[in-house]
Design a protein around this motif. Structure first.
Motif, PDB file in Angstrom:
ATOM      1  N   LYS A 170      -0.168  -1.024 -10.787  1.00 36.55           N
ATOM      2  CA  LYS A 170      -1.096  -0.380  -9.874  1.00 36.55           C
ATOM      3  C   LYS A 170      -2.487  -0.943 -10.123  1.00 36.55           C
ATOM      4  O   LYS A 170      -2.915  -1.081 -11.274  1.00 36.55           O
ATOM      5  N   THR A 202       0.844  -1.191   0.000  1.00 36.26           N
ATOM      6  CA  THR A 202       0.000   0.000   0.000  1.00 36.26           C
ATOM      7  C   THR A 202       0.879   1.240   0.000  1.00 36.26           C
ATOM      8  O   THR A 202       1.746   1.394   0.870  1.00 36.26           O
ATOM      9  N   VAL A 203       0.673   2.117  -0.983  1.00 38.15           N
ATOM     10  CA  VAL A 203       1.446   3.353  -1.105  1.00 38.15           C
ATOM     11  C   VAL A 203       0.481   4.506  -1.366  1.00 38.15           C
ATOM     12  O   VAL A 203      -0.283   4.457  -2.335  1.00 38.15           O
ATOM     13  N   ASN A 204       0.515   5.523  -0.506  1.00 41.81           N
ATOM     14  CA  ASN A 204      -0.359   6.694  -0.673  1.00 41.81           C
ATOM     15  C   ASN A 204      -1.821   6.304  -0.857  1.00 41.81           C
ATOM     16  O   ASN A 204      -2.552   6.904  -1.644  1.00 41.81           O
ATOM     17  N   GLY A 205      -2.264   5.287  -0.162  1.00 38.14           N
ATOM     18  CA  GLY A 205      -3.653   4.853  -0.257  1.00 38.14           C
ATOM     19  C   GLY A 205      -3.974   4.042  -1.486  1.00 38.14           C
ATOM     20  O   GLY A 205      -5.136   3.692  -1.716  1.00 38.14           O
ATOM     21  N   ALA A 246       6.548   5.815  -0.820  1.00 43.74           N
ATOM     22  CA  ALA A 246       6.221   7.051  -1.512  1.00 43.74           C
ATOM     23  C   ALA A 246       7.203   8.159  -1.172  1.00 43.74           C
ATOM     24  O   ALA A 246       7.654   8.281  -0.023  1.00 43.74           O
ATOM     25  N   ASP A 301       6.311  11.382  -2.610  1.00 43.31           N
ATOM     26  CA  ASP A 301       5.229  12.355  -2.532  1.00 43.31           C
ATOM     27  C   ASP A 301       4.035  11.737  -3.250  1.00 43.31           C
ATOM     28  O   ASP A 301       3.983  10.515  -3.429  1.00 43.31           O
ATOM     29  N   GLY A 302       3.088  12.557  -3.682  1.00 40.45           N
ATOM     30  CA  GLY A 302       1.918  12.003  -4.356  1.00 40.45           C
ATOM     31  C   GLY A 302       2.188  11.515  -5.761  1.00 40.45           C
ATOM     32  O   GLY A 302       1.339  10.838  -6.352  1.00 40.45           O
ATOM     33  N   SER A 303       3.362  11.822  -6.291  1.00 43.55           N
ATOM     34  CA  SER A 303       3.640  11.498  -7.688  1.00 43.55           C
ATOM     35  C   SER A 303       4.746  10.474  -7.892  1.00 43.55           C
ATOM     36  O   SER A 303       4.767   9.782  -8.916  1.00 43.55           O
ATOM     37  N   LEU A 343       4.621   7.292  -9.947  1.00 44.96           N
ATOM     38  CA  LEU A 343       3.444   6.536  -9.538  1.00 44.96           C
ATOM     39  C   LEU A 343       2.324   6.655 -10.560  1.00 44.96           C
ATOM     40  O   LEU A 343       1.304   5.978 -10.453  1.00 44.96           O
ATOM     41  N   ALA A 361       7.909   7.580  -6.185  1.00 44.08           N
ATOM     42  CA  ALA A 361       8.214   6.606  -5.138  1.00 44.08           C
ATOM     43  C   ALA A 361       9.606   6.037  -5.353  1.00 44.08           C
ATOM     44  O   ALA A 361      10.158   6.080  -6.462  1.00 44.08           O
TER      45      ALA A 361
END
Length: 508
Positions: free
Chosen positions: A439, A421-424, A464, A466-468, A485, A470
């Motif tokens: 993904k 699990t990464v960033n939800g 992660a 950030d949100g973009s 990501l 990893a």
């Protein structure tokens, strides 16, 4: 609605990987920890001249902080390194296994060569070693530096794969734990003490290294501002298993002092750490303790007071250990066991654990062993494999009358796969062939994208940035790779082969 699938095929074996050797010195760096705790002194900066000069693992600032092109992964692949975490009672070298059991050893590394707390910063930043040191410091250079006695030192690469076994993130810092093993020509791997490396999360600049006091680390977790590392130690061929002694267990790292200590020993645990996850708030952890093939009990460990309590009902917890922070539940994948005389089997099932009791999440008639568990938005996903021909991702449904049951639908990957699990979001690292990362659209239950690697690299863990973006730890090459990501494409990478270099004074 319960799904009955194929009965259990032969379980494959537990084996582990070729890692790297090396030593390290400390370079001061600022680290932000979970819960807004400062792990290092406030007046220490990762940009200071001392931080740049005191680490002996850096050849120079350019080589330690620059990002590597995706084509610059190790040119030498150790094809004998296995990629699967399965078990076998007859072999420690299965090609489908993920972490070798090791020969027993109580010897610890010479502190003079491996400690990150050397007082003489001048000597720690140079490429000189003391002739009395049993294990000279790491160097990323293949040149032949001179010692203070003008003796030319040689550099050897005992392995091309340092084996970053696990990654962790806290604040703006990436932590990677390295197993550092090598082969001396015998059937079992030999191990140097493990090593933790600290990197700048955004670009992979090396900040510091901290040596461990035990060998063969498997997992690293940040809990209440301290790092905890679970180590398995070396395999004992005489007992066909892992000893319960002081040469393995759970280490606790003080990031201010840059020092690790054995916090919960293998004597208390009953063996070596195979898997571990922890509640970062309460400090409670669940550990899969490897003793021998099909004998991997689960124990609950309170990292605050070091207390250990066995979780009754789990036979082989090597299937998965996962903590869901939102639900505040642990999940345990029990692979069960088989009596090879009577062929009677114990259940193979995924459990939830609330600290008091186990709850089975699907019917134990399921013929595949759980090989990974993750929770996305309250929905439990279980990866199940027969470790021979098929591996599939299922999800758990719930009915008020029937209770928990496994879905009829599934997404098929290979037999050797890890889900993270990464960033939800749910990501699948498939290690078959050259390896790939995918993904999963957990709403539509489809693959959103899947990115194959150009070379065999064996993806092992992902965290992660950030949100973009990893970081992905690669097990068959000396590399930690930065990916998007959005589609899995490679952006840059960290070259970790320097942790494999070992200087020595040639014997005439």
């Amino acid at each position: 609605m319960n799904k009955k699938i194929l009965t259990l095929l032969a379980s494959a074996s537990l084996a582990f990987f070729m890692s790297a050797c090396g030593d390290d010195n400390s370079s001061s760096a600022g680290v932000d920890c979970l819960d807004n705790e400062n792990c290092l002194d406030d007046d220490i900066s990762s940009d200071s001249d001392d931080a740049k000069s005191s680490s002996s693992v850096k050849k120079d600032d350019k080589s330690s902080s620059s990002k590597k092109d995706e084509k610059s992964s190790s040119s030498t692949k150790d094809e004998s390194s296995s990629s699967v975490k399965d078990d076998s009672s007859s072999s420690v070298n299965s090609s489908s296994s993920a972490k070798d059991d090791k020969s027993s050893s109580s010897e610890k590394k010479d502190d003079e060569s491996s400690s990150s707390e050397k007082k003489d910063e001048k000597s720690s930043s140079s490429e000189k070693v003391e002739s009395s040191s049993s294990e000279p410091p790491v160097s990323s250079s293949s040149e032949e530096p001179e010692s203070s006695s003008s003796v030319e030192l040689k550099v050897t690469y005992l392995s091309e794969t340092p084996n970053a076994a696990d990654l962790e993130v806290s604040g703006d810092t990436l932590f990677a734990v390295f197993q550092r093993s090598y082969s001396d020509g015998s059937s079992l791997l030999k191990y140097e003490n493990g090593l933790v490396a600290l990197y700048k999360l955004s670009d992979g600049t090396l900040l510091d290294t901290i040596p461990l006091v035990t060998k063969n680390p498997q997992v690293i977790k940040m809990v209440k501002g301290s790092l905890y590392v679970g180590t398995q130690g070396e395999y004992n061929p005489d007992t066909w298993g892992i000893d319960a002694d002081e040469t393995r267990g759970i280490e606790k790292i003080d990031l201010k002092k840059k020092k690790s200590e054995l916090w919960v020993s293998g004597t208390l645990l009953g063996g070596g750490v195979y898997m571990m996850d922890a509640d970062p708030v309460s400090g409670k952890a669940v550990v899969a303790v490897y003793k021998a093939y099909q004998n991997v009990p689960a124990v609950e460990v309170d990292l605050n007071d070091k207390s250990v309590r066995k979780i009754d009902g789990v036979v082989d917890a090597s299937g998965s250990i996962y903590f869901d922070r939102k639900g505040e539940l642990f999940y345990i994948g029990d692979r069960g066991s088989i009596d090879f005389d009577t062929y009677e089997m114990t259940p193979m099932v995924a459990y939830s654990y609330n600290g008091l009791k186990l709850t089975a999440l699907y019917d134990d008639e399921m013929g595949y062993q759980p090989a990974g568990i993750s929770v996305i938005n309250g929905e439990v996903f279980v990866y199940i494999s027969d470790f021979a021909n098929a591996g599939k991702l299922y999800w758990i449904d719930y009915d008020e009358d029937e209770g928990y049951y496994i879905s009829d639908e599934n997404i098929q990957f290979s037999t050797d796969t890890k889900i993270v699990t990464v960033n939800g979001g749910l990501y699948v690292m498939d290690r078959k062939g050259k390896g790939s990362i995918a993904k999963v659209n957990t709403t539509a239950k489809t693959v959103a994208w899947q990115q194959a690697f150009e070379d065999r690299v064996n993806p092992w863990d992902i965290v992660a940035i950030d949100g973009s973006n990893a970081w992905v730890a690669l097990y068959d090459v000396g590399e930690i790779r930065k990916i998007s990501l959005g589609d899995g494409s490679t952006i840059s990478s960290i070259d970790t082969k320097e942790f494999c270099a070992k200087k020595y004074e040639p014997v005439e």
